[in-house]
Design an enzyme around this catalytic site. Structure first.
Site, PDB file in Angstrom:
ATOM      1  N   GLU A  60     -20.274   1.418  21.341  1.00 30.81           N
ATOM      2  CA  GLU A  60     -21.162   1.519  20.169  1.00 30.81           C
ATOM      3  C   GLU A  60     -21.810   2.892  19.989  1.00 30.81           C
ATOM      4  OE1 GLU A  60     -22.466  -3.056  19.300  1.00 30.81           O
ATOM      5  OE2 GLU A  60     -23.477  -2.051  20.957  1.00 30.81           O
ATOM      6  N   TYR A  64       0.821  -1.211   0.000  1.00 34.62           N
ATOM      7  CA  TYR A  64       0.000   0.000   0.000  1.00 34.62           C
ATOM      8  C   TYR A  64       0.852   1.256   0.000  1.00 34.62           C
ATOM      9  CZ  TYR A  64      -3.545  -3.321   1.678  1.00 34.62           C
ATOM     10  OH  TYR A  64      -4.383  -4.372   1.834  1.00 34.62           O
TER      11      TYR A  64
END
Ligand SMILES: [Zn+2]
Ligand SMILES: [Zn+2]
Length: 395
Positions: free
Chosen positions: A376, A302
């Site tokens: 969350e 990458y």
């Protein structure tokens, strides 16, 4: 503008419970890189249910399109990755991975959930903003050659070409409720090194009659370190790590082959390729000096993630507005790699971090570990932020 902001905030809140269920479903059903077939179907079903047109590219990738008013006026791309890792999950949660040995330990379940959540809001508000939003759900972030390269190959950044692409990553080092940005290079390039050192092999008592491949390996490992310490500008980070050495299996035989593996990371694309040449030269020189046959292979991975300054400035300011400036920080550079770098080579890109840490809840573990999890409530932040950037960037 503030009307849209309020609407986005309220929709993100309203959808939160449902988005958490999406995340838990994805978390319980992780798939390895380039095998995201069920995840892809799930995304397609969600987009179909909302009404968003899409195409399937890069085998399991999904490209959704949301047209607002005056669709050609501005084009923004939002990206999420979908793949999981070969890790056995050790969390005690009722949505624990159901796939033996596979775990969403990098939070790509969260990224996918956030993009789906943002898509739903953007679709609802499509009569209230101008331009087109492209939604990129990409495969294979965790594994070379990187799903982003296949998304680009299959035209995700063409017809129409986005003016900018936005991606986010969960960050366990940053508290939930916070975001962090940085202009310029934020993540390193990562190339894999594979070396084979060969000789005739021989008796350990008669090294003069053979080539000592173990000694050559030791010399090479040591001399490679001088590339980073002596050839590199110390102001600009770079890392070379040899992480695997294999050769020989007894006390008195010089092996005919020693193999090395490692990684090379850089924050500068020019230096990166110069360093590859220096490595090959060292191997060649050592081969000449010792008579060992050295095959040195650099598997180019990458590129660096380069946050384009203007786009990043704009996204950062919008984050200040959405979150309150005290909740937005500058992030540090990291030597980790991300295939988002491929997008940022083609069009302006901005990759930012989403805080998911919650010490009180024991949510402190790093990505790529068996205990990684998130607070969350960060999903609501991420969903709202992506939707907000979608409607506001270049507006
Ligand atoms: Zn990862
Ligand atoms: Zn990741």
């Amino acid at each position: 503008m503030s009307m849209l902001l309020e609407k986005i905030k309220s929709l993100a809140k309203q959808h939160q419970a449902e988005n958490v269920l999406t995340r838990r479903h994805l978390h319980a059903h992780p798939e390895l890189s380039y095998q995201e077939f069920e995840t892809s179907k799930y995304i397609q079903a969600q987009l179909t249910a909302i009404g968003i047109p899409f195409s399937v590219i890069a085998t399991t990738g999904v490209l959704g399109i949301i047209e607002g008013k005056n669709p050609s006026k501005r084009i923004i791309a939002l990206r999420a990755d979908m793949d999981a890792l070969p890790i056995i999950e050790e969390n005690k949660v009722d949505y624990i991975s159901t796939q033996e040995g596979v775990m969403h330990a990098c939070g790509h379940d969260v990224h996918t959930t956030i993009l789906l959540g943002a898509a739903k809001i953007l679709w609802t508000l499509r009569g209230e903003f101008e331009g087109t939003i492209k939604l990129l759900f990409q495969p294979g972030e965790e594994k070379n050659p990187g799903g982003a390269s296949y998304m680009i190959r299959d035209g995700a950044l063409k017809n129409p070409v986005p003016q900018g692409i936005i991606g986010l990553h969960v960050h366990p080092g940053l508290n939930q409720g916070k975001l962090s940005f940085r202009k310029g290079r934020v993540m390193a390039s990562a190339d894999e090194l594979y070396v084979s050192i060969k000789g005739p092999g021989g008796h350990a008592a008669t090294p003069h009659q053979t080539v000592d491949t173990v000694l050559v390996a030791a010399q090479l490992i040591t001399s490679l370190q001088t590339i980073v310490s002596r050839n590199r500008d110390p102001q600009n980070p770079s890392v070379l790590s040899i992480c695997s050495v294999h050769g020989g299996n007894t006390t008195n035989v010089i092996p005919s082959e020693v193999k090395l593996m490692g990684t090379f990371r850089a924050m500068d694309e020019v230096w990166r390729f110069k360093a590859h040449e220096l490595m090959l030269q060292q191997a060649k020189g050592l081969s000449l000096a010792t008579g060992a046959e050295i095959d040195f292979r650099v598997d180019v991975g990458y590129p660096t993630v380069d946050n384009e300054p203007n786009l990043t400035d704009a996204a950062w300011k919008l984050a200040d507005t959405y979150m309150g400036a005290s909740n937005v920080e500058e992030t540090e550079k990291r030597m980790g790699a991300e295939d988002f770098g491929y997008y940022s080579q083609v069009i302006p890109g901005c990759f930012f971090r989403l805080g998911v840490r919650n010490e009180a809840q024991g949510i402190i573990h790093n990505v790529h570990t068996p205990h990684f999890n998130i607070d969350e409530s960060a999903i609501e932040t991420g969903v709202g932020m992506m939707a907000w950037l979608g409607v506001q960037l270049f507006a």
